[in-house]
Design an enzyme around this catalytic site. Sequence first.
Site, PDB file in Angstrom:
ATOM      1  N   SER A   1      24.559  39.025  63.389  1.00 41.76           N
ATOM      2  CA  SER A   1      25.441  40.021  62.775  1.00 41.76           C
ATOM      3  C   SER A   1      24.746  40.570  61.534  1.00 41.76           C
ATOM      4  CB  SER A   1      26.773  39.393  62.403  1.00 41.76           C
ATOM      5  OG  SER A   1      26.579  38.525  61.305  1.00 41.76           O
ATOM      6  N   LYS A   2      25.434  41.473  60.894  1.00 43.03           N
ATOM      7  CA  LYS A   2      24.892  42.168  59.729  1.00 43.03           C
ATOM      8  C   LYS A   2      24.348  41.207  58.670  1.00 43.03           C
ATOM      9  CE  LYS A   2      25.306  46.545  57.848  1.00 43.03           C
ATOM     10  NZ  LYS A   2      24.269  47.129  58.529  1.00 43.03           N
ATOM     11  N   ARG A   3      25.006  40.065  58.582  1.00 41.97           N
ATOM     12  CA  ARG A   3      24.589  39.182  57.491  1.00 41.97           C
ATOM     13  C   ARG A   3      23.201  38.575  57.719  1.00 41.97           C
ATOM     14  NH1 ARG A   3      26.627  33.949  58.917  1.00 41.97           N
ATOM     15  NH2 ARG A   3      27.617  34.727  60.795  1.00 41.97           N
ATOM     16  N   HIS A   4      22.683  38.675  58.915  1.00 41.57           N
ATOM     17  CA  HIS A   4      21.317  38.191  59.169  1.00 41.57           C
ATOM     18  C   HIS A   4      20.278  39.298  59.001  1.00 41.57           C
ATOM     19  CE1 HIS A   4      23.882  35.578  61.885  1.00 41.57           C
ATOM     20  NE2 HIS A   4      23.418  34.774  60.976  1.00 41.57           N
ATOM     21  N   GLY A   5      20.700  40.431  58.470  1.00 40.32           N
ATOM     22  CA  GLY A   5      19.840  41.620  58.435  1.00 40.32           C
ATOM     23  C   GLY A   5      20.519  42.582  59.383  1.00 40.32           C
TER      24      GLY A   5
END
Length: 501
Positions: free
Chosen positions: A239-243
């Site tokens: 998801s976004k939190r991993h890039g």
Amino acid sequence: MNVRTRFAPSPTGSMHIGNVRNAAFSWLLARHFEGEFVLRIEDTDRTRYVPGAVEEIIEGLRWLGTDWDEGPIYQSSRLKHYQEYAQKLLDGGHAYCCWCSPERLAEMREEQQKAGRPTGYDRYCREDSHGRSLDEPHVIRFAMPTQGTTVFTDAVRGEFSFDNVLQDDFVMLKADGYPTYHLASVVDDYLMNITHVVRSEEWISSTPKHLQLYHALGWQAPTLVHPPLILGPDRSKLSKRHGSVAFKDYIEHGYLPDAVLNFMALLGWSPGDNREVMTREELTEAFSIEGIVKHPAIFDIQKLDWINQQHTNRLSNEDYEAEVRRHIRLCETHADKLPENEREEKLSVLKRFEEMFDGVDPDYRSEVIALMQSRSTPVADFIDYSWNYFATDFDYEEKGLKWLRDETAPGYYEKLEAALEATDWASPAREELHALLEEQIRSVGASVGREGGAVIHPVRIASTGRTVGPSLFEALAVLGKDRVIERLRKARQKSRELSAS
Ligand code: GLU
């Protein structure tokens, strides 16, 4: 066998990392076997169509350098093929018309859920048309065998077995004459002679449907390749939190296409030795289905940065310059999508940079590139990091102003100017010049009672406007005598203003 693979995205939004990894695998497989790679746009779900998505797919693949030999082929322009085969399946007793209304289907599903039974079409129309006519709106469903199992071997994950009775009599052709994914992809993979289907693991559960379709049509199914899921470093869903998961963000950040292809290839594949940094040619040469792993791939942005850095270091000075220019062009094109005020600002920054970049002596430009190349990855950083090397006027970084505010700074700068003016910058070899500049600066510093950071930092902020950067003495040598002295003079003035106020 002539290997033919395809990438078959649906234009339903931004291309994400998972799609691109599948595209990269399909492309590498085709290129490895000197086969063909087909681009097929699966645009038959009109309700999910996103304008601009096809352009983004095409731009993304072009950027990545995964060129295709056929396509883009749009499924929406091939409806007659799907209709023809749906009719064949009807004629052969493998399909049937269904008139059930959405309301009836919703009720049926609700009852199944209440009773804790698996949901799926109850085959109400399979044996009996209930007096309905073909003139009334209807869909065409596939008549799944109600006995036996469908067994298949995935090239990566091995054997699967599914009970046919648990498979739905799925819709193949909708009332508007558009096919669903199942029918369209089977028909196209067959008609396009696709030998290997590389697709996301979410499709494994639909595979029995596809294989039954192949069987009913008397066709041989292609080799099925379902590469592993991609997870974040914490092993949760990407998801976004991993890039970012949107591919276009990596393009805009200025990663190198070869580095991204390298990174994508390693998301679920390994060459079987310790190699990690590989060129496009090396990847193509080494790629194999056997090297695709079963366990989830981990998307680690730091690894991408590292691979990108390795590829960047291998570029020649000219090639890096070409990348900078390519990146500028790309940002200009992408600026079209920004809101008007941001667009103007972005375009004017790019234009200003390019004017400065072009305006300097080519030797100086290439020296700045040599100084910055290994630090400026992705390439977008180059614009920021090298800006002050090209600008004649720049703002000092806020954090560094404290060195200018110091009331003894003007005196220090003045002495440095004199010492560096009297130094011969031209004769010594580069390394010697670095040592010489260091010696001069340290001795002037000592003469005015300065120590450690108070010797170096004021020179860095004066000459580069920044508090961090490459080795100061290397930076000064690149800037050259005239620029350095001019910049020290300006800093002296600024320092006077600041310490007076
Ligand atoms: N259109 C499907 C998707 O984007 C393609 C799956 C496949 O490659 O067959 O998920």
